[in-house]
Design a protein around this motif. Structure first.
Motif, mmCIF file in Angstrom:
data_model
loop_
_atom_site.group_PDB
_atom_site.id
_atom_site.type_symbol
_atom_site.label_atom_id
_atom_site.label_comp_id
_atom_site.label_asym_id
_atom_site.label_seq_id
_atom_site.Cartn_x
_atom_site.Cartn_y
_atom_site.Cartn_z
ATOM 1 N N ASN A 1 0.828 -1.038 -0.180
ATOM 2 C CA ASN A 1 0.050 0.052 -0.014
ATOM 3 C C ASN A 1 1.008 1.294 0.007
ATOM 4 O O ASN A 1 1.997 1.118 -0.069
ATOM 5 C CB ASN A 1 -0.854 -0.075 1.042
ATOM 6 N N GLU A 2 0.379 2.343 0.057
ATOM 7 C CA GLU A 2 1.065 3.454 -0.131
ATOM 8 C C GLU A 2 2.148 3.643 1.069
ATOM 9 O O GLU A 2 3.335 3.998 0.688
ATOM 10 C CB GLU A 2 0.098 5.059 -0.064
ATOM 11 N N ARG A 3 1.858 3.441 2.374
ATOM 12 C CA ARG A 3 2.699 3.618 3.396
ATOM 13 C C ARG A 3 3.915 2.583 3.356
ATOM 14 O O ARG A 3 4.927 3.020 3.555
ATOM 15 C CB ARG A 3 1.790 3.222 4.611
ATOM 16 N N LYS B 1 6.076 3.626 0.276
ATOM 17 C CA LYS B 1 6.867 4.810 0.538
ATOM 18 C C LYS B 1 8.332 4.519 1.430
ATOM 19 O O LYS B 1 9.360 5.163 1.383
ATOM 20 C CB LYS B 1 6.079 6.131 1.192
ATOM 21 N N PRO C 1 7.942 4.384 -5.771
ATOM 22 C CA PRO C 1 6.993 5.491 -5.990
ATOM 23 C C PRO C 1 5.890 5.193 -6.456
ATOM 24 O O PRO C 1 5.834 3.912 -7.255
ATOM 25 C CB PRO C 1 7.955 6.360 -6.833
ATOM 26 N N HIS C 2 4.908 5.980 -6.966
ATOM 27 C CA HIS C 2 3.680 5.916 -7.487
ATOM 28 C C HIS C 2 2.756 4.837 -7.063
ATOM 29 O O HIS C 2 1.876 4.220 -7.743
ATOM 30 C CB HIS C 2 4.061 5.607 -8.911
ATOM 31 N N ILE C 3 2.503 4.652 -5.570
ATOM 32 C CA ILE C 3 1.621 3.744 -5.208
ATOM 33 C C ILE C 3 0.976 4.540 -4.322
ATOM 34 O O ILE C 3 1.520 5.288 -3.270
ATOM 35 C CB ILE C 3 2.265 2.553 -4.132
ATOM 36 N N TYR C 4 -0.440 4.577 -4.382
ATOM 37 C CA TYR C 4 -1.057 5.553 -3.664
ATOM 38 C C TYR C 4 -2.401 4.777 -2.885
ATOM 39 O O TYR C 4 -2.877 3.792 -3.429
ATOM 40 C CB TYR C 4 -1.746 6.540 -4.478
ATOM 41 N N GLY C 5 -2.772 5.283 -1.708
ATOM 42 C CA GLY C 5 -4.129 4.706 -1.163
ATOM 43 C C GLY C 5 -3.636 3.661 -0.037
ATOM 44 O O GLY C 5 -2.325 3.040 0.093
ATOM 45 N N SER C 6 -4.509 3.393 0.845
ATOM 46 C CA SER C 6 -4.307 2.430 2.179
ATOM 47 C C SER C 6 -4.347 0.827 1.719
ATOM 48 O O SER C 6 -3.936 0.054 2.388
ATOM 49 C CB SER C 6 -5.203 2.779 3.260
#
Length: 433
Positions: free
Chosen positions: A186-188, A191, A196-201
């Motif tokens: 997931n984004e967390r 990161k 990069p470029h991974i968004y959302g939970s």
């Protein structure tokens, strides 16, 4: 209907009579609901609900092997694959005496693996085998690892669970647990890994390109890397080496000898701070330590570029620390440099890894440790699985169809019924047959 599910078998007239007596007692002094409540309390307090009963035949001598009943086999199967009770279809098949038929048993096992409830096999087995339960007590110092919190810890566990589940759902080769060119982020977590470029939970499948080759498989995941740190917030080559020996190669090292000297945390006498690798070199100069550390340490040193919180690094101790040297020679003489080289070297022992997975799964399914007399069965399961590209389903079916899973040994002439929370017993006679 409820009693049938609670007792995991068809109910008898005596079962219903006992429950109805409790219902009538509650109904006589209250409402219909009071009667139902008392009957439910009787079900929930029954040993037939609380434990799994596997009765020994009366006419067998001590040490004789025998096949468990179909209904007992149904409970073993459901608690193995679902961590729960058999469903109505499984009870129906077992009550008809058809579950012991190899074709019927295979059909039911495949049906249950395809069911969403088999996710419990992923979470429960993976937590035990891969030490994911230890993540809850992993808490490095915030000033050293400021990115660490419960969300990151949960993300590490979820990434590993989803990788294992993908192997199960797609019926892949179990060696993909070491080599998969994808992971789940997931984004967390992305990161934290620097992806990069991974968004959302929500977690989603993410391919790993050549620049992330070191993230492939279990050895690149935070769940493994973070449960193998030590209390002073550094990595532990020893713990990582032991983890690989136990869970990948199935060759755990012996217990350390008594009075093992502590790891040196000092300089070289000239004011220079020693690197972790140099400290470990001093440590294993002791004859009492050298033998095992020659096996464990190189594995751990090859992973030193991955920190205690699973981030990539080139320096130990930050920018002002010491350079990391991940070039090692493994005990078998193979020269590797870093996590990628270590993974490729371990792939030479892929059949050994499959055997280890089989042993761990059998331990989980039987509720006891695998003994020396089980090893002919384990080796047979691995040989059969090889013909099917080591697919996970082949290993699971091999365990379900094996003598240890379907049989018991009578333990005492004076006992006519045995109450267990999990199947136990010795299977030497069955294996010999």
């Amino acid at each position: 209907t409820l009693a049938r599910r609670a007792y995991r078998r068809p109910v008898t007239g005596d079962d219903l009579e006992a429950l109805m007596s409790f219902y009538e007692r509650g109904r006589s002094t209250g409402t219909f609901e009071d009667g139902i409540e008392l009957a439910l309390r009787r079900i929930l307090a029954s040993p037939q609900f609380l434990v799994r009963v596997e009765r020994e035949p009366v006419d067998l001598v001590r040490g004789a092997s025998y096949r468990i009943t179909d209904l007992e086999l149904a409970s073993r199967l459901s608690f193995f694959l679902w961590s729960s009770i058999p469903d109505d279809e499984l009870i129906d098949v077992a009550s008809q005496g058809r579950l012991s038929d190899p074709a019927v048993l295979e059909h039911q096992a495949r049906r249950m693996l395809a069911d969403a409830r088999s996710s419990s096999l992923v979470t429960n087995f993976a937590q035990q085998w891969l030490y994911l339960r230890n993540l809850s007590t992993t808490a490095p110092a915030q000033d050293v690892f400021p990115d660490w919190d419960n969300e990151l810890r949960d993300g590490f566990a979820r990434e590993t669970e989803l990788l294992f589940e993908s192997i199960l759902r797609e019926d892949r080769n179990v060696v993909d647990l070491l080599t998969a060119d994808y992971t789940f982020l997931n984004e967390r977590l992305a990161k934290h890994y620097g992806i990069p470029h991974i968004y959302g939970s929500h977690f989603r499948r993410v391919p790993l390109g050549p620049d992330l080759d070191y993230r492939r498989g279990l050895l690149g995941q935070g769940s493994f890397l973070s449960v193998t740190w030590v209390q002073n917030n550094r990595t532990s080559p020893v713990k990582r080496g032991i983890w690989v020996l136990e869970n990948v190669l199935g060759t755990p090292p012996p217990e350390p000898p008594p009075n093992v000297p502590a790891l040196e945390e000092t300089g070289d006498g000239a004011g220079r701070e020693l690197s972790l690798r140099e400290q470990m070199t001093l440590h294993r100069s002791s004859p009492a330590c050298a033998g095992c550390h020659r096996i464990m340490d190189p594995i751990g040193f090859a992973l030193e570029n991955l920190s205690a919180d699973a981030q990539w690094r080139t320096m130990d101790g930050g920018a002002g620390g010491t350079s990391i040297d991940a070039a090692v020679e493994l005990y078998d003489g193979t020269a590797v440099n870093g996590p990628v080289g270590l993974r490729e070297a371990l792939l030479k022992y892929a059949p050994q890894f499959v055997r280890t997975v089989t042993e761990k799964l059998m331990t989980y399914g039987l509720g006891r440790g695998v003994e020396y007399f089980d090893m002919p069965v384990v080796r047979a399961i691995v040989r059969d699985a090889e013909r099917n590209n080591y697919r996970l389903s082949s290993i699971v079916l091999g365990i379900v169809q094996s003598a240890p899973f379907q049989m018991r040994t009578k333990v005492d002439d004076s006992v006519t019924g045995v109450v267990d929370s999990a199947p136990v017993g010795r299977w030497r006679d069955a294996v010999a047959q």
